[in-house]
Design an enzyme around this catalytic site. Structure first.
Site, PDB file in Angstrom:
ATOM      1  N   GLY A  10      -3.909  -9.075  -8.326  1.00  0.00           N
ATOM      2  CA  GLY A  10      -3.007  -9.276  -9.395  1.00  0.00           C
ATOM      3  C   GLY A  10      -2.750 -10.804  -9.720  1.00  0.00           C
ATOM      4  N   GLY A  13      -0.949 -12.498 -12.377  1.00  0.00           N
ATOM      5  CA  GLY A  13       0.590 -12.130 -12.709  1.00  0.00           C
ATOM      6  C   GLY A  13       1.405 -13.709 -12.395  1.00  0.00           C
ATOM      7  N   GLN A  14       2.702 -13.497 -12.719  1.00  0.00           N
ATOM      8  CA  GLN A  14       3.780 -14.503 -12.392  1.00  0.00           C
ATOM      9  C   GLN A  14       3.378 -15.506 -11.264  1.00  0.00           C
ATOM     10  OE1 GLN A  14       7.692 -13.897 -11.939  1.00  0.00           O
ATOM     11  NE2 GLN A  14       8.486 -15.659 -12.641  1.00  0.00           N
ATOM     12  N   LEU A  15       3.282 -14.723 -10.020  1.00  0.00           N
ATOM     13  CA  LEU A  15       3.243 -15.386  -8.537  1.00  0.00           C
ATOM     14  C   LEU A  15       2.069 -15.628  -8.452  1.00  0.00           C
ATOM     15  CD1 LEU A  15       5.412 -13.329  -6.186  1.00  0.00           C
ATOM     16  CD2 LEU A  15       5.524 -15.886  -6.331  1.00  0.00           C
ATOM     17  N   ASP A  36      -8.184  -9.460 -11.001  1.00  0.00           N
ATOM     18  CA  ASP A  36      -6.968  -8.776 -11.746  1.00  0.00           C
ATOM     19  C   ASP A  36      -7.778  -7.754 -12.321  1.00  0.00           C
ATOM     20  OD1 ASP A  36      -3.738  -9.864 -12.060  1.00  0.00           O
ATOM     21  OD2 ASP A  36      -4.736  -8.156 -13.465  1.00  0.00           O
ATOM     22  N   ARG A  38      -7.658  -7.168 -15.553  1.00  0.00           N
ATOM     23  CA  ARG A  38      -8.368  -7.538 -16.834  1.00  0.00           C
ATOM     24  C   ARG A  38      -8.945  -8.864 -16.527  1.00  0.00           C
ATOM     25  NH1 ARG A  38      -4.980  -4.168 -18.950  1.00  0.00           N
ATOM     26  NH2 ARG A  38      -3.059  -5.019 -18.102  1.00  0.00           N
ATOM     27  N   ASP A  51     -10.055  -3.121  -9.908  1.00  0.00           N
ATOM     28  CA  ASP A  51      -8.980  -2.123 -10.194  1.00  0.00           C
ATOM     29  C   ASP A  51      -8.692  -1.849  -8.736  1.00  0.00           C
ATOM     30  OD1 ASP A  51      -7.498   0.234 -10.098  1.00  0.00           O
ATOM     31  OD2 ASP A  51      -8.873   1.208 -11.725  1.00  0.00           O
ATOM     32  N   TYR A 141      10.239   1.306  -8.666  1.00  0.00           N
ATOM     33  CA  TYR A 141       9.730   0.014  -8.068  1.00  0.00           C
ATOM     34  C   TYR A 141      10.119  -0.194  -6.484  1.00  0.00           C
ATOM     35  CZ  TYR A 141       9.116  -5.168  -7.615  1.00  0.00           C
ATOM     36  OH  TYR A 141       8.991  -6.305  -7.292  1.00  0.00           O
ATOM     37  N   LYS A 145       8.568  -0.223  -3.072  1.00  0.00           N
ATOM     38  CA  LYS A 145       8.589  -1.514  -2.072  1.00  0.00           C
ATOM     39  C   LYS A 145       9.307  -1.095  -0.691  1.00  0.00           C
ATOM     40  CE  LYS A 145       6.456  -4.581  -4.799  1.00  0.00           C
ATOM     41  NZ  LYS A 145       5.378  -5.070  -4.319  1.00  0.00           N
TER      42      LYS A 145
HETATM   43  N1  SER Z   1      11.651  -9.930 -10.311  1.00  0.00           N
HETATM   44  C1  SER Z   1      11.642  -8.433 -10.011  1.00  0.00           C
HETATM   45  C2  SER Z   1      11.963  -7.469 -11.060  1.00  0.00           C
HETATM   46  O1  SER Z   1      12.973  -7.829 -11.698  1.00  0.00           O
HETATM   47  C3  SER Z   1      12.289  -8.031  -8.696  1.00  0.00           C
HETATM   48  O2  SER Z   1      11.168  -7.930  -7.717  1.00  0.00           O
HETATM   49  O3  SER Z   1      11.430  -6.726 -11.090  1.00  0.00           O
END
Ligand code: SER
Length: 320
Positions: A10, A13-15, A36, A38, A51, A141, A145
């Protein structure tokens, strides 16, 4: 110290975007294997498409590069996850199991698994939510987690696999965009302000949520991963706190510079998710175990975001 070769899933992604760069600086560009689903043509460094739901594919990557550590960032976030609950569960769990299994089999020295404030749900103390709260997540989600944290602990207890984890608050940075989360408004609002556009907020003006500035989030991650093993007393996932604010408070902070910013509050299904999450987080354990301390407050966060986004937009380095 032995040479570390680090796989990031990933990574676009943002992080991942920011973490990959930080890890490259620390361990050498050639030792960070960014992956990632793609292609990422703008990535500077070693990049493979991967993947993570495919065990053979991740195993081949681990063997090809002689990976020693894995940062498993690939996941579907809270708001997007609600659109397809069962496939979100499948993807978030399958990818985690593949990472845990490949790490166990090939003796990976450390694994990082990002958890989230989404593990908390209704029936918690919403102010200074304690580390040891009951986990009753309100999203698939969050359920993935919460389960993932426990699987990390299981692999540590049973196989001595060194899995470490943080419960990230909403992450705010200028370098990358979040995708499909409930805290995304707090990044989007900065882009709208700098572009002189009106902002429509999908949460109500008084919805207080825990947030963290990107630099603090990355520093927390590296500090946790570098801490001596015996200092890690939480093997599920650490609460970490940055700061807390409401959309109204963030808007006021931005308006100190962009006084004409107009905000229209139009809460949607994400309001219910946000209302079940903590307003602030008690991170005493992280502070005690590995000296965690955030640096950014709402003023410094706002200033840094605006300054960097102005630079990006003025130099046309970002698509609008
Ligand atoms: N920033 C994330 C979300 O909003 C929280 O882990 O899903």
């Amino acid at each position: 110290m032995d040479k570390e070769i680090i796989l990031i899933t990933g990574s676009s992604g943002q992080l991942g975007t920011v973490l990959a760069e930080k890890l490259q600086k620390k361990y050498g560009v050639e030792n960070i294997i960014a992956t990632d689903l793609r292609e990422n043509p703008t990535f500077n460094g070693v990049f493979d498409t991967l993947d993570v739901t495919d065990f053979e594919a991740i195993e081949a990557t681990v063997l090809k590069y002689k990976i020693t550590q894995i940062y498993h960032l690939a996941a579907i976030l809270s708001a997007n996850g609600e659109k397809h609950p069962l496939s979100t569960w499948d993807i978030n769990m399958k990818t985690l199991f593949n990472v845990l299994e490949v790490s166990r089999i090939h003796k990976i020295s450390k694994v990082f698994f990002p958890s989230s404030i989404a593990v908390f749900g209704n029936n918690i103390e919403r102010s200074n939510t304690p580390q040891s709260s009951n986990l009753t997540p309100s999203t698939v989600y969050g359920i993935s987690k919460a389960a993932g944290e426990n699987w990390g602990k299981y692999y540590f207890d049973k196989y001595d696999l060194d899995v470490r984890s943080l419960r990230y608050p909403g992450v705010i940075g200028y370098q990358s965009l979040p995708g499909g989360g409930t805290t995304d408004y707090a990044v989007d609002i900065f882009h709208k302000a700098v572009k002189n556009e009106d902002f429509e907020c999908f949460l109500s003006s008084e919805t207080m949520l825990p947030m963290i500035y990107m630099d603090d989030a990355i520093r927390a991650t590296l500090e946790l991963m570098e801490a001596p093993k015996e200092k890690i007393t939480v093997r599920t996932s650490y609460n970490i706190s940055g700061l807390s604010f409401t959309p109204n408070q963030l808007a006021s902070s931005i308006k100190e510079k962009y006084s004409s910013l107009k905000i229209n509050y139009k809460p949607d299904f994400r309001q219910e998710i946000a209302s079940s999450w903590p307003m602030s987080i008690d991170d005493t354990q992280a502070r005690k175990d590995w000296d965690w301390k955030p640096k950014f407050n709402i003023k410094t966060l706002t200033e840094t975001m605006l300054k960097n986004l102005e630079l990006k937009y003025n130099n046309n380095l970002i698509n609008s």
